[in-house]
Design an enzyme around this catalytic site. Structure first.
Site, PDB file in Angstrom:
ATOM      1  NE  ARG A  11     -47.896  22.296  33.482  1.00 54.29           N
ATOM      2  CZ  ARG A  11     -49.019  21.562  33.430  1.00 54.29           C
ATOM      3  NH1 ARG A  11     -49.479  20.962  34.523  1.00 54.29           N
ATOM      4  NH2 ARG A  11     -49.684  21.415  32.304  1.00 54.29           N
ATOM      5  CB  ILE A  12     -41.285  18.355  31.916  1.00 56.05           C
ATOM      6  CG1 ILE A  12     -41.214  19.787  31.339  1.00 56.05           C
ATOM      7  CG2 ILE A  12     -40.668  17.348  30.940  1.00 56.05           C
ATOM      8  CD1 ILE A  12     -42.015  20.032  30.081  1.00 56.05           C
ATOM      9  CG  ASP A  33     -41.573  16.264  43.213  1.00 49.31           C
ATOM     10  OD1 ASP A  33     -41.356  16.958  44.241  1.00 49.31           O
ATOM     11  OD2 ASP A  33     -41.711  16.768  42.081  1.00 49.31           O
ATOM     12  CD  GLU A  77     -35.525   9.144  50.086  1.00 48.85           C
ATOM     13  OE1 GLU A  77     -34.621   9.833  50.607  1.00 48.85           O
ATOM     14  OE2 GLU A  77     -36.305   8.429  50.749  1.00 48.85           O
ATOM     15  CB  CYS A 149     -39.609  23.506  25.059  1.00 49.20           C
ATOM     16  SG  CYS A 149     -39.492  25.053  25.981  1.00 49.20           S
ATOM     17  CB  THR A 150     -36.923  27.541  22.874  1.00 47.27           C
ATOM     18  OG1 THR A 150     -37.963  27.933  23.784  1.00 47.27           O
ATOM     19  CG2 THR A 150     -36.790  28.598  21.800  1.00 47.27           C
ATOM     20  CG  ASN A 313     -44.329  26.011  26.117  1.00 47.65           C
ATOM     21  OD1 ASN A 313     -45.162  26.620  25.438  1.00 47.65           O
ATOM     22  ND2 ASN A 313     -44.383  25.968  27.443  1.00 47.65           N
TER      23      ASN A 313
END
Length: 329
Positions: A11-12, A33, A77, A149-150, A313
């Protein structure tokens, strides 16, 4: 021009790519990834259930993602130390895996040839920076954390209130949208039994280190804040509820004015302010770290108040990741 590589295309990672592509002084040269092939990376980048379809051309050539004609190398990797960051001239590796979040593991990117690392998760060992709060304390460290994020939502508000009125102590609750670590139906979650319950059909109490982490970025608040979370069945956007005992008596109007002033000043990109009758979906895609909801807060007495602040977030946080990349570069 800063060359960056993104490790972890979740997501990020995907949103960091979207945001970085808009910045003229950032060149994204690679993505890594181990669980995502190049054709799947193109698909996941193009289509997003929460933030909508990417508004540009996305394709691949078997080894590169091609976005609006720009090539981004894709690797698979498992060990970041084996990545060709040196050969590619990577200035900053953004690690958004949630795995390599301590100094020793993030060092693998440096070993691979990157000059610096920005970790998109809170870290016990790496120095944490919250843009708008303590980024001016950055002193050339090679590996840094963008906190959570919080913490990015809470810290700017806590700083404003503490600077103006003083915080004696406070408790935070974040009502937090679901994230990838949760379960679609009840399943095993050995460290957190409640966290293994169906995400879409429950309000799930959870722990968060976000409030305590504020003490790391604002030492004057060390030991004065702690908090918890409720995970709720919304896909994105969360809200912080901060209840504080003030040192100096204040009216709620004075508190509103203090936050509004900051939101109109040099922190206008970080701190938002609204008096509208808003709900969570109104903040989808909002790039602020925190948006103070002036109409939702309440006051019991001159020194006891509850303050409410919204945050996307995913998107707001990812925007700060890119800001921190620019700052440490």
């Amino acid at each position: 021009m800063v060359s960056i590589a993104i490790n972890g295309f979740g997501r990020i990672g995907r949103l960091v790519l979207r945001i970085a592509l808009e910045r003229k002084n950032i060149d994204v040269v690679a993505i890594n990834d181990p669980f995502i092939s190049v054709d799947y990376a193109a698909y996941m980048f193009k289509y997003d259930s929460t933030h909508g379809k990417y508004k540009g051309e996305v394709s691949h050539d078997g080894s590169n993602l091609i976005i609006n004609g720009k090539k981004v190398a894709v690797f698979q990797e498992k060990d970041p130390a084996t990545l060709p960051w040196g050969k590619l001239g990577v200035d900053i590796a953004v690690d958004s895996t949630g795995v390599f979040k301590e100094l020793d593991s993030a060092q693998k990117h440096i070993d691979a040839g990157a000059k610096k690392v920005v970790i998109t998760a809170p870290s016990k060992t790496a120095p944490m920076f919250v843009v708008g709060v303590n980024e001016d304390k950055y002193n050339g460290e090679k590996i840094v954390s963008n906190a959570s994020c919080t913490t990015n939502c809470l810290a700017p508000i806590a700083k404003i209130i503490n600077d103006e009125f003083g915080i004696e102590e406070g408790l935070m609750t974040t009502v937090h949208s679901i994230t990838a670590t949760q379960k679609t139906v009840d399943g095993p979650s050995h460290k957190d039994w409640r966290g293994g319950r169906t995400a879409s059909g429950n309000i799930i109490p959870s722990s968060t280190g976000a409030a305590k982490a504020v003490g790391k970025v604002l030492p004057e608040l060390q030991g004065k804040l702690t908090g918890m979370a409720f995970r709720v069945p919304t896909t994105d956007v969360s809200v912080v509820d901060l209840t504080v005992k003030l040192v100096k008596a204040a009216t709620y109007d004075e508190i509103k004015a203090a936050v509004k002033k900051v939101s109109e000043g040099k922190l206008k990109d970080v701190v938002g302010y609204t008096e509208d009758a808003v709900v969570s979906s109104d903040f989808l895609g909002d790039t602020h770290s925190t948006i103070f909801d002036a109409a939702a807060g309440i006051q019991l007495s001159p020194k006891f108040v509850k303050l409410v602040a919204w945050y996307d977030n995913e998107y707001g946080y990812s925007t700060r990741v890119v800001d921190l990349v620019e700052h440490v570069a």
